[in-house]
Design a protein around this motif. Structure first.
Motif, mmCIF file in Angstrom:
data_model
loop_
_atom_site.group_PDB
_atom_site.id
_atom_site.type_symbol
_atom_site.label_atom_id
_atom_site.label_comp_id
_atom_site.label_asym_id
_atom_site.label_seq_id
_atom_site.Cartn_x
_atom_site.Cartn_y
_atom_site.Cartn_z
ATOM 1 N N SER A 87 0.837 -1.192 0.000
ATOM 2 C CA SER A 87 0.000 0.000 0.000
ATOM 3 C C SER A 87 0.874 1.245 0.000
ATOM 4 C CB SER A 87 -0.922 0.016 1.229
ATOM 5 O OG SER A 87 -1.833 1.103 1.161
ATOM 6 N N THR A 93 2.560 5.624 -4.893
ATOM 7 C CA THR A 93 1.532 5.067 -5.775
ATOM 8 C C THR A 93 1.950 5.195 -7.237
ATOM 9 O OG1 THR A 93 0.265 7.145 -5.908
ATOM 10 C CG2 THR A 93 -0.291 5.635 -4.124
ATOM 11 N N MET A 96 3.848 2.081 -7.775
ATOM 12 C CA MET A 96 2.925 0.953 -7.835
ATOM 13 C C MET A 96 2.224 0.884 -9.189
ATOM 14 S SD MET A 96 1.328 1.293 -3.995
ATOM 15 C CE MET A 96 -0.064 0.195 -4.323
ATOM 16 N N PRO A 180 -2.455 -4.794 -4.146
ATOM 17 C CA PRO A 180 -2.184 -3.355 -4.069
ATOM 18 C C PRO A 180 -3.358 -2.550 -3.495
ATOM 19 C CG PRO A 180 -2.850 -3.924 -6.292
ATOM 20 C CD PRO A 180 -2.912 -5.204 -5.491
ATOM 21 N N TYR A 182 -4.227 1.537 -3.096
ATOM 22 C CA TYR A 182 -3.901 2.950 -3.302
ATOM 23 C C TYR A 182 -4.724 3.776 -2.308
ATOM 24 C CZ TYR A 182 -2.010 1.198 -7.734
ATOM 25 O OH TYR A 182 -1.299 0.507 -8.689
ATOM 26 N N THR A 183 -4.185 4.894 -1.872
ATOM 27 C CA THR A 183 -4.892 5.668 -0.850
ATOM 28 C C THR A 183 -5.024 7.135 -1.226
ATOM 29 O OG1 THR A 183 -2.823 6.046 0.366
ATOM 30 C CG2 THR A 183 -4.158 4.137 1.011
ATOM 31 N N GLU A 200 -9.615 4.368 0.342
ATOM 32 C CA GLU A 200 -8.733 3.396 -0.306
ATOM 33 C C GLU A 200 -9.315 2.947 -1.640
ATOM 34 O OE1 GLU A 200 -9.619 -0.966 1.203
ATOM 35 O OE2 GLU A 200 -9.074 0.301 2.918
ATOM 36 N N GLN A 242 -3.067 8.187 -10.401
ATOM 37 C CA GLN A 242 -1.797 8.687 -9.874
ATOM 38 C C GLN A 242 -1.914 10.157 -9.462
ATOM 39 O OE1 GLN A 242 1.906 7.111 -12.109
ATOM 40 N NE2 GLN A 242 0.194 6.671 -13.476
ATOM 41 N N CYS A 245 -4.095 10.276 -6.146
ATOM 42 C CA CYS A 245 -3.321 9.851 -4.966
ATOM 43 C C CYS A 245 -2.087 10.715 -4.755
ATOM 44 C CB CYS A 245 -2.880 8.397 -5.123
ATOM 45 S SG CYS A 245 -4.231 7.213 -5.223
#
Length: 558
Positions: A87, A93, A96, A180, A182-183, A200, A242, A245
């Motif tokens: 995470s 991110t 990721m 995965p 993402y936050t 999330e 992207q 986040c």
């Protein structure tokens, strides 16, 4: 409609449980973790496999390439297959998103890393391609915000690509990598009493970590009413994700930077501008193109002038004259009645907010064709709108969800690092049953802020988290490996990027050299950061194994 029926419908899910597909993934991934532990002679029964989460903080491109090299070193140590969840926040991110483009990236990580570094060190996205992407966002969504602009003209500058894949279509090809998460942060909830700001986004669903309110990821951004989908919007792509986040500059103090990016965009996209000129010349109702363009440039320059505490009167006069000419000498534009006072920074900002809104609202009466997008950009800047999307909880009546989340038709989302620069909340949902957290900290400034803030926040929320005590002598001279343990809490390993082990006495010099808000790193800078980050794993392989063995023993005992 009752909560249970809503869950059955598949539209909105209100429940403190994992999505069934995540549960299925965990079962399969636990087998990979089990096999990996056996190779390291860390023995446990298959129903006692530890749940290990790797967290990575924000930190711009420093976090992007730092995380990448840490994963490479974990792989070399044979420990990557022990990770159940991955995470990230903000710049992490971005890493990721690049990794999960490649099916089963963890099985060929060295090759994947080389391809990513080659791209990051190569040529950027052209202004024309960036503008074409911005137009797609503008024409394809109900809400256009600074996040779209950030995606097209900032994220592309760092990541050197326009990634139009979606999280769900890429995940359907994957199966051998950590899960995965993402936050992001719900901006309104940060400011509301009793709100739930922790948001999330996983391959299966997006939603509020604390409240347990979720929607299928493919439907995040679609319009809902009382739990049922009313109007479908296309799933957000990875470039927008992207930006959502990684929008650390959504803080109020960054307007100068973003106005500057918009100014650069206008100045350097001359071919795009000329194409628009041709389009507008075909419309007999459009105003003289050069004059309209000059009003736009003057408005951007005037905002920058005021932010830099410079007299903008010449630009102001140019805008007034130009608008009067465009209106045939009959401009009805009403400018702010108060006088601009540059000495009062806050008052000056409010003046320019109103001034920019007034100009945009006035110009919206004209048929500006392709220039409408720039009008929207300026309006978004004035209103400071980030990450606006439909609220999938709108008009629901579930008592388990904060009431403020149910009322508004839209919600605004921004970088989670503006609230807490590490995604602890995403993995500490009780149903994820995490035993060990490995926290890679790429933060700027205080290398212990994230873990201390997490401990404070969880204490207030009655969520189990170990006590965090940092020796006073370590505050200025951090080491490279910290372990925090609690009786009924997950073990937390905290690893600051720059420390006395990998940087010696030059910790502060390294921090100053690699600031978060720098331009894209050169190939040399990328290599330097990766070398430093990689040492934090390679130097601590045995310590990591010891802590994994310890949580296996603790889990078996419990």
């Amino acid at each position: 409609m009752s909560a249970s029926k809503l869950q059955e419908s598949g539209d909105v899910r209100i429940a403190h449980s994992l999505h069934t597909k995540e549960e299925e993934f965990v079962v399969k991934r636990r087998e990979i973790v089990f096999q990996s532990l056996q190779k390291h002679e860390i023995h446990c029964s298959q129903n006692k496999v530890p749940h290990i989460a790797l967290l990575s903080s924000g930190g711009g491109q420093r976090a992007t390439v730092g995380l990448l090299e840490c994963l490479v070193q974990l792989d070399k140590a044979g420990l990557l297959d022990c990770i159940l969840y991955l995470s990230g926040v903000s710049g992490s991110t971005w890493c990721m998103a690049s990794l999960y483009q490649e099916p089963d990236w963890s099985t060929k990580l060295e090759t994947v890393k080389d391809n990513i570094i080659k791209r990051l060190s190569g040529p950027g996205v052209s202004w024309g391609d960036a503008f074409a992407k911005l137009k797609k966002y503008y024409n394809g969504k109900d809400f256009f915000s600074l996040t779209d602009i950030w995606a097209a003209i900032v994220v592309t500058t760092y990541m050197k690509e326009i990634d139009e894949h979606t999280l769900t279509d890429k995940w359907s090809q994957l199966g051998k990598d950590p899960f995965p998460i993402y936050t992001a942060t719900d901006k309104q909830s940060k400011q509301e009493e009793g709100g739930d700001p922790w948001f999330e986004i996983s391959p299966h669903e997006a939603g509020y970590s604390l409240s347990g309110a979720f929607v299928e990821t493919s439907n995040f951004g679609s319009q809902f009413d009382n739990g049922s989908k009313k109007k479908h919007q296309a799933e957000i792509d990875m470039l927008y994700l992207q930006a959502l986040c990684g929008s650390a500059l959504a803080g109020e103090d960054s307007k100068e930077f973003i106005w500057g990016k918009i100014q650069d965009f206008l100045k350097h996209s001359r071919p795009t501008k000329e194409i628009m000129f041709e389009e507008m010349k075909e419309d007999p109702n459009s105003p003289p193109v050069e004059k309209w363009y000059q009003v736009l440039m003057d408005l951007v320059d005037m905002n920058l002038c005021v932010l830099n505490v410079k007299d903008p009167s010449a630009l102001d006069q140019s805008i007034r004259t130009m608008l009067n000419d465009l209106a045939g000498g009959k401009s009805q534009l009403i400018f702010p009645t108060q006088k601009l006072n540059l000495a009062d920074k806050e008052a000056a900002k409010l003046y320019m907010k109103q001034y920019t809104e007034d100009v945009c609202n006035y110009l919206s009466q004209f048929s500006l064709g392709p220039f409408d997008i720039f009008l929207s950009i300026c309006r978004c800047m004035a209103l400071w709108i980030w990450g606006r999307n439909y609220n999938f909880l709108h008009n629901m009546t579930d008592e388990s969800v904060p009431s403020a989340l149910l009322r508004s038709e839209t919600r605004d989302f921004e970088d989670a690092g503006l609230l807490l620069n590490s995604p602890y909340f995403s993995v500490l949902r009780k149903e994820r049953d995490i035993d060990l957290i490995i926290s890679l900290d790429f933060s700027e400034g205080d290398p212990f802020m994230t873990v201390r803030e997490a401990a404070d926040r969880f204490k207030k929320l009655n969520i189990s988290f170990p006590e965090v005590n940092i020796p006073s002598e370590d505050l200025e001279k951090p080491k490279d490996f910290y372990v925090f343990k609690g009786q009924n809490a997950p073990t937390v390993i905290h690893i600051p990027l720059f420390n006395v082990v990998n940087c010696g006495d030059e910790v502060e010099a390294w921090r100053n050299k690699y600031r978060t808000f720098q331009g894209p790193y050169s190939a040399e800078k990328i290599t330097e950061v990766m070398e430093v980050a990689g040492k934090n794993i390679s130097n601590n392989r045995e310590k990591l194994k010891e802590q994994i063995a310890a949580v296996v023993g603790k889990k078996a005992h419990n």
